[in-house]
Design a protein around this motif. Structure first.
Motif, PDB file in Angstrom:
ATOM      1  N   SER A   9       0.844  -1.188   0.000  1.00 20.18           N
ATOM      2  CA  SER A   9       0.000   0.000   0.000  1.00 20.18           C
ATOM      3  C   SER A   9       0.880   1.238   0.000  1.00 20.18           C
ATOM      4  O   SER A   9       2.081   1.182   0.319  1.00 20.18           O
ATOM      5  N   ALA A  10       0.285   2.373  -0.352  1.00 15.74           N
ATOM      6  CA  ALA A  10       1.041   3.621  -0.357  1.00 15.74           C
ATOM      7  C   ALA A  10       1.588   3.933   1.029  1.00 15.74           C
ATOM      8  O   ALA A  10       2.716   4.416   1.172  1.00 15.74           O
ATOM      9  N   VAL A  11       0.803   3.655   2.067  1.00 20.09           N
ATOM     10  CA  VAL A  11       1.264   3.912   3.437  1.00 20.09           C
ATOM     11  C   VAL A  11       2.475   3.049   3.764  1.00 20.09           C
ATOM     12  O   VAL A  11       3.493   3.535   4.283  1.00 20.09           O
ATOM     13  N   LEU A 107       2.540  15.367   3.086  1.00 15.01           N
ATOM     14  CA  LEU A 107       3.079  14.294   2.264  1.00 15.01           C
ATOM     15  C   LEU A 107       1.915  13.566   1.612  1.00 15.01           C
ATOM     16  O   LEU A 107       1.082  12.969   2.304  1.00 15.01           O
ATOM     17  N   SER A 108       1.853  13.637   0.293  1.00 16.32           N
ATOM     18  CA  SER A 108       0.712  13.090  -0.438  1.00 16.32           C
ATOM     19  C   SER A 108       1.151  12.010  -1.417  1.00 16.32           C
ATOM     20  O   SER A 108       2.237  12.103  -2.012  1.00 16.32           O
ATOM     21  N   TYR A 109       0.279  11.024  -1.577  1.00 14.87           N
ATOM     22  CA  TYR A 109       0.581   9.878  -2.439  1.00 14.87           C
ATOM     23  C   TYR A 109      -0.682   9.460  -3.188  1.00 14.87           C
ATOM     24  O   TYR A 109      -1.801   9.808  -2.795  1.00 14.87           O
ATOM     25  N   LEU A 110      -0.488   8.695  -4.259  1.00 15.67           N
ATOM     26  CA  LEU A 110      -1.601   8.071  -4.967  1.00 15.67           C
ATOM     27  C   LEU A 110      -1.896   6.753  -4.263  1.00 15.67           C
ATOM     28  O   LEU A 110      -1.119   5.798  -4.376  1.00 15.67           O
ATOM     29  N   GLU A 111      -2.992   6.702  -3.522  1.00  7.93           N
ATOM     30  CA  GLU A 111      -3.268   5.543  -2.669  1.00  7.93           C
ATOM     31  C   GLU A 111      -3.341   4.235  -3.443  1.00  7.93           C
ATOM     32  O   GLU A 111      -2.909   3.197  -2.954  1.00  7.93           O
ATOM     33  N   ARG A 112      -3.895   4.281  -4.646  1.00  6.89           N
ATOM     34  CA  ARG A 112      -4.063   3.051  -5.437  1.00  6.89           C
ATOM     35  C   ARG A 112      -3.264   3.128  -6.735  1.00  6.89           C
ATOM     36  O   ARG A 112      -3.668   2.596  -7.761  1.00  6.89           O
ATOM     37  N   GLY A 113      -2.109   3.801  -6.654  1.00  6.51           N
ATOM     38  CA  GLY A 113      -1.254   3.881  -7.825  1.00  6.51           C
ATOM     39  C   GLY A 113      -1.944   4.550  -8.994  1.00  6.51           C
ATOM     40  O   GLY A 113      -2.625   5.561  -8.849  1.00  6.51           O
ATOM     41  N   ARG A 114      -1.789   3.966 -10.172  1.00 11.97           N
ATOM     42  CA  ARG A 114      -2.361   4.557 -11.379  1.00 11.97           C
ATOM     43  C   ARG A 114      -3.880   4.675 -11.296  1.00 11.97           C
ATOM     44  O   ARG A 114      -4.467   5.584 -11.892  1.00 11.97           O
ATOM     45  N   ASP A 115      -4.517   3.777 -10.568  1.00  9.32           N
ATOM     46  CA  ASP A 115      -5.979   3.847 -10.450  1.00  9.32           C
ATOM     47  C   ASP A 115      -6.435   5.119  -9.737  1.00  9.32           C
ATOM     48  O   ASP A 115      -7.571   5.557  -9.912  1.00  9.32           O
ATOM     49  N   SER A 116      -5.571   5.711  -8.917  1.00  8.44           N
ATOM     50  CA  SER A 116      -5.927   6.945  -8.219  1.00  8.44           C
ATOM     51  C   SER A 116      -5.585   8.196  -9.027  1.00  8.44           C
ATOM     52  O   SER A 116      -6.075   9.283  -8.722  1.00  8.44           O
ATOM     53  N   VAL A 243      -3.124  21.431  -6.183  1.00  3.55           N
ATOM     54  CA  VAL A 243      -2.762  20.799  -7.446  1.00  3.55           C
ATOM     55  C   VAL A 243      -2.626  19.286  -7.253  1.00  3.55           C
ATOM     56  O   VAL A 243      -3.113  18.490  -8.063  1.00  3.55           O
ATOM     57  N   ALA A 244      -1.960  18.894  -6.165  1.00  8.37           N
ATOM     58  CA  ALA A 244      -1.805  17.464  -5.884  1.00  8.37           C
ATOM     59  C   ALA A 244      -3.157  16.777  -5.768  1.00  8.37           C
ATOM     60  O   ALA A 244      -3.371  15.693  -6.332  1.00  8.37           O
ATOM     61  N   ALA A 245      -4.072  17.397  -5.043  1.00 10.19           N
ATOM     62  CA  ALA A 245      -5.402  16.811  -4.870  1.00 10.19           C
ATOM     63  C   ALA A 245      -6.121  16.678  -6.208  1.00 10.19           C
ATOM     64  O   ALA A 245      -6.807  15.679  -6.468  1.00 10.19           O
ATOM     65  N   ALA A 246      -5.956  17.671  -7.093  1.00  4.91           N
ATOM     66  CA  ALA A 246      -6.615  17.623  -8.399  1.00  4.91           C
ATOM     67  C   ALA A 246      -6.117  16.458  -9.245  1.00  4.91           C
ATOM     68  O   ALA A 246      -6.842  15.943 -10.098  1.00  4.91           O
ATOM     69  N   LEU A 247      -4.872  16.035  -9.003  1.00  4.71           N
ATOM     70  CA  LEU A 247      -4.297  14.921  -9.759  1.00  4.71           C
ATOM     71  C   LEU A 247      -4.555  13.567  -9.099  1.00  4.71           C
ATOM     72  O   LEU A 247      -4.092  12.543  -9.588  1.00  4.71           O
ATOM     73  N   GLY A 248      -5.286  13.565  -7.984  1.00  7.09           N
ATOM     74  CA  GLY A 248      -5.658  12.311  -7.335  1.00  7.09           C
ATOM     75  C   GLY A 248      -4.840  11.951  -6.117  1.00  7.09           C
ATOM     76  O   GLY A 248      -5.049  10.892  -5.511  1.00  7.09           O
ATOM     77  N   PHE A 249      -3.903  12.819  -5.730  1.00  7.18           N
ATOM     78  CA  PHE A 249      -3.094  12.541  -4.541  1.00  7.18           C
ATOM     79  C   PHE A 249      -3.932  12.763  -3.280  1.00  7.18           C
ATOM     80  O   PHE A 249      -4.793  13.652  -3.237  1.00  7.18           O
TER      81      PHE A 249
END
Length: 260
Positions: A9-11, A107-116, A243-249
């Motif tokens: 997982s991203a975490v 610190l932001s991440y895509l929780e489900r990788g490309r799916d996020s 911006v990060a949130a708009a990209l799914g982070f």
């Protein structure tokens, strides 16, 4: 490369990164694990570094005295309060008052990788908002230095463009590619340990508020995902976090450095 079903997982992935950067054995716990790590990369040399990922945190301190003070604070505060400079300052006031603070940064991440990932799609934007064609250039391109010269040291340090190891993704004034105009927005990423891509984005001051950061950052994130990396977005300013949130982070943690 798509994320595999058995990928961490991203975490979990993010925690593995930050424990490696601590430089000594440490685990994410609550109350936070505190270790003496003078060579820690969680903070500047001689400072204490706190990183929260999910519902746990780690703390590195430069010496035993600082570790004792930070350990006492960790026993008093929740993992969320530890990265709040005001709450931490109160907890430390009787033993080791804060002399300086850096952060906190989300610190932001895509929780489900490309799916996020929510990539920028030019067809959905009004023509005047697309910013033209994204150009791909070498990370040491002179155009990056010209863009960095348009901002102050704080903005340049926050962006970190001079540290990228990926190609640079650029937008030029007037929307043209090639040598058509000055670079007004750029993004890329630095290759960090544990297959993490640390995103770096900068827009020239007079061109902000037009969505240009989203365009170049989207290209950099897509490149990182294609390389099988975990994109990481670290930001203090609200516009960058937006911006990060708009990209799914999603904001999964925070980083705070203190000098005591």
């Amino acid at each position: 490369m798509d994320q595999q079903t058995d990928a961490p997982s991203a975490v979990t992935h993010a925690r593995a990164l930050w424990t490696e950067l601590a430089g000594v054995p440490v685990e994410f716990t609550s109350p936070a694990d505190v270790v003496v790590a003078p060579d820690s990369l969680l903070c500047p040399p001689g400072w204490a570094g706190i990183v929260r990922i999910g519902d746990a945190a780690v703390i590195t301190a430069p010496d035993a005295r600082s570790a004792e003070a930070m350990g006492e604070a960790a026993r008093q505060l929740s993992y969320e309060e530890l990265v709040d400079p005001v709450r931490l300052g109160v907890a430390l006031s009787g033993t080791a008052p804060l002399l300086d603070v850096l952060g906190p940064a989300a610190l932001s991440y895509l929780e489900r990788g490309r799916d996020s990932f929510v990539p920028f799609v030019p067809a959905k934007a009004r023509p005047e908002e697309t910013g033209g064609t994204v150009e791909r250039a070498a990370s040491d391109a002179g155009a990056l230095n010209a863009l960095l010269a348009t901002v102050g040291k704080d903005d340049a340090d926050e962006a970190g463009l001079d540290e990228i190891t990926s190609p640079a993704f650029l937008l030029r004034e007037g929307g043209g590619g090639g040598e058509g105009g000055d670079v007004v927005a750029a993004a890329g990423y630095a290759a960090w340990p544990r297959s993490v891509a640390h995103l770096c984005v900068l827009v020239a001051p007079h061109h902000r508020g037009r969505g240009l950061a989203t365009i170049v950052a989207s290209a950099a994130v897509s490149h990182a995902l294609d390389a099988g990396l975990l994109p990481q977005w670290r930001a203090r300013p609200y516009p960058s976090r937006r911006v990060a949130a708009a990209l799914g982070f999603r904001e999964l943690g925070a980083q705070l450095s203190v000098r005591i």
